[in-house]
Design a protein around this motif. Structure first.
Motif, PDB file in Angstrom:
ATOM      1  N   GLY A  63      -9.109   5.114  13.124  1.00  0.00           N
ATOM      2  CA  GLY A  63      -8.433   4.280  14.120  1.00  0.00           C
ATOM      3  C   GLY A  63      -7.996   2.925  13.597  1.00  0.00           C
ATOM      4  O   GLY A  63      -7.326   2.183  14.309  1.00  0.00           O
ATOM      5  N   GLN A  64      -8.340   2.593  12.367  1.00  0.00           N
ATOM      6  CA  GLN A  64      -7.908   1.320  11.781  1.00  0.00           C
ATOM      7  C   GLN A  64      -6.578   1.516  11.057  1.00  0.00           C
ATOM      8  O   GLN A  64      -6.226   2.629  10.663  1.00  0.00           O
ATOM      9  CB  GLN A  64      -8.963   0.791  10.814  1.00  0.00           C
ATOM     10  CG  GLN A  64     -10.258   0.402  11.493  1.00  0.00           C
ATOM     11  CD  GLN A  64     -11.267  -0.150  10.504  1.00  0.00           C
ATOM     12  OE1 GLN A  64     -10.931  -0.733   9.474  1.00  0.00           O
ATOM     13  NE2 GLN A  64     -12.544   0.043  10.823  1.00  0.00           N
ATOM     14  N   TYR A  65      -5.859   0.415  10.892  1.00  0.00           N
ATOM     15  CA  TYR A  65      -4.557   0.504  10.248  1.00  0.00           C
ATOM     16  C   TYR A  65      -4.396  -0.543   9.157  1.00  0.00           C
ATOM     17  O   TYR A  65      -5.126  -1.530   9.098  1.00  0.00           O
ATOM     18  CB  TYR A  65      -3.430   0.376  11.270  1.00  0.00           C
ATOM     19  CG  TYR A  65      -3.192  -1.030  11.794  1.00  0.00           C
ATOM     20  CD1 TYR A  65      -2.240  -1.860  11.204  1.00  0.00           C
ATOM     21  CD2 TYR A  65      -3.900  -1.529  12.884  1.00  0.00           C
ATOM     22  CE1 TYR A  65      -2.007  -3.138  11.692  1.00  0.00           C
ATOM     23  CE2 TYR A  65      -3.674  -2.798  13.377  1.00  0.00           C
ATOM     24  CZ  TYR A  65      -2.726  -3.609  12.778  1.00  0.00           C
ATOM     25  OH  TYR A  65      -2.501  -4.870  13.253  1.00  0.00           O
ATOM     26  N   VAL A  66      -3.424  -0.276   8.299  1.00  0.00           N
ATOM     27  CA  VAL A  66      -2.978  -1.247   7.311  1.00  0.00           C
ATOM     28  C   VAL A  66      -1.483  -1.425   7.542  1.00  0.00           C
ATOM     29  O   VAL A  66      -0.779  -0.463   7.866  1.00  0.00           O
ATOM     30  CB  VAL A  66      -3.285  -0.794   5.860  1.00  0.00           C
ATOM     31  CG1 VAL A  66      -2.533   0.466   5.490  1.00  0.00           C
ATOM     32  CG2 VAL A  66      -2.994  -1.894   4.867  1.00  0.00           C
ATOM     33  N   ALA A  67      -1.013  -2.667   7.435  1.00  0.00           N
ATOM     34  CA  ALA A  67       0.407  -2.980   7.582  1.00  0.00           C
ATOM     35  C   ALA A  67       0.856  -3.753   6.347  1.00  0.00           C
ATOM     36  O   ALA A  67       0.202  -4.717   5.944  1.00  0.00           O
ATOM     37  CB  ALA A  67       0.648  -3.810   8.841  1.00  0.00           C
ATOM     38  N   VAL A  68       1.957  -3.309   5.762  1.00  0.00           N
ATOM     39  CA  VAL A  68       2.468  -3.922   4.536  1.00  0.00           C
ATOM     40  C   VAL A  68       3.967  -4.130   4.694  1.00  0.00           C
ATOM     41  O   VAL A  68       4.679  -3.206   5.119  1.00  0.00           O
ATOM     42  CB  VAL A  68       2.212  -3.008   3.310  1.00  0.00           C
ATOM     43  CG1 VAL A  68       2.735  -3.641   2.033  1.00  0.00           C
ATOM     44  CG2 VAL A  68       0.746  -2.665   3.178  1.00  0.00           C
ATOM     45  N   GLU A  69       4.440  -5.324   4.342  1.00  0.00           N
ATOM     46  CA  GLU A  69       5.884  -5.536   4.347  1.00  0.00           C
ATOM     47  C   GLU A  69       6.441  -4.983   3.044  1.00  0.00           C
ATOM     48  O   GLU A  69       6.058  -5.401   1.955  1.00  0.00           O
ATOM     49  CB  GLU A  69       6.242  -7.017   4.505  1.00  0.00           C
ATOM     50  CG  GLU A  69       7.734  -7.211   4.675  1.00  0.00           C
ATOM     51  CD  GLU A  69       8.154  -8.621   5.029  1.00  0.00           C
ATOM     52  OE1 GLU A  69       9.374  -8.877   5.023  1.00  0.00           O
ATOM     53  OE2 GLU A  69       7.280  -9.461   5.312  1.00  0.00           O
ATOM     54  N   LEU A  70       7.319  -4.012   3.184  1.00  0.00           N
ATOM     55  CA  LEU A  70       7.999  -3.412   2.040  1.00  0.00           C
ATOM     56  C   LEU A  70       9.440  -3.894   2.070  1.00  0.00           C
ATOM     57  O   LEU A  70      10.111  -3.792   3.112  1.00  0.00           O
ATOM     58  CB  LEU A  70       7.967  -1.885   2.129  1.00  0.00           C
ATOM     59  CG  LEU A  70       6.605  -1.205   2.260  1.00  0.00           C
ATOM     60  CD1 LEU A  70       6.774   0.308   2.395  1.00  0.00           C
ATOM     61  CD2 LEU A  70       5.708  -1.549   1.086  1.00  0.00           C
ATOM     62  N   THR A  71       9.908  -4.411   0.950  1.00  0.00           N
ATOM     63  CA  THR A  71      11.277  -4.924   0.890  1.00  0.00           C
ATOM     64  C   THR A  71      11.961  -4.453  -0.382  1.00  0.00           C
ATOM     65  O   THR A  71      11.308  -4.066  -1.356  1.00  0.00           O
ATOM     66  CB  THR A  71      11.311  -6.470   0.910  1.00  0.00           C
ATOM     67  OG1 THR A  71      10.848  -6.969  -0.345  1.00  0.00           O
ATOM     68  CG2 THR A  71      10.457  -7.050   2.037  1.00  0.00           C
TER      69      THR A  71
END
Length: 183
Positions: free
Chosen positions: A96-104
């Motif tokens: 239920g946990q997440y990781v968020a990464v800005e990909l550019t």
């Protein structure tokens, strides 16, 4: 390439070595040997997918179940997205946990999402081209999804909800607790 495991076991941020000069840049985006050593598992990618979207388009959170589960290696060819992976492995300590990464296109980062994760992204730039490899073929009967604003997960998508463009299909996905089980 530099491989950094996130707090979600098996999920890696990958940063390639980029060689720049007056002509532009060059980098190796994928090398099977280096990749498999970096993520400590053998992955055999069998399908490449690409999408183009405008600002605020939110795709996800999607996954495939059972024998059709997929690992993905994702990156952005142009623009910028916030890429999100949610651990939905029932036995996992980080369920239920997440990781968020800005990909550019500029940072050239990639995210490796192992099997057992839901995946989605939202476009932060005016437009974005998104590319990903899958280690299993898509199977319609095995698709699953979780609503992007699931309170059980609480993803911070970094844009106001009024800016989102969500498909009808994604807008009616269930919460995590009611979603189709991965295995």
């Amino acid at each position: 390439m530099n491989f950094t495991e996130t707090h979600l076991k098996g999920c890696y941020i990958i940063e390639p070595r980029v060689f720049k000069d007056v002509r532009g840049y060059f980098f190796e985006s994928y090398n099977e040997k280096v990749f498999n050593e970096g993520v400590n598992v053998k992955v055999n990618f069998v399908q490449d997918n690409q999408s183009f979207s405008s600002k605020g388009v939110l795709r996800g959170l999607h996954y495939q179940t059972g024998a059709h589960a997929q690992a993905k290696l994702v990156r952005v060819l142009s623009g910028s997205v916030l890429d999100v992976a949610v651990d939905i492995r029932p036995e996992s300590e980080t369920y239920g946990q997440y990781v968020a990464v800005e990909l550019t296109a500029e940072n050239q980062k990639q995210l490796f999402i192992p099997r057992g994760f839901a995946h989605g992204f939202v476009v932060l730039s005016e437009t974005a081209s998104f590319f990903y490899k899958c280690d299993n073929f898509y199977n319609k009967e095995s698709e699953g999804g979780i609503i992007y604003n699931c309170p059980e997960i609480g993803v911070d998508w970094q844009l106001p909800v009024t800016d989102f463009l969500v498909s009808e299909k994604d807008a009616i996905l269930p919460n995590l607790s009611k979603a189709k089980k991965i295995w």
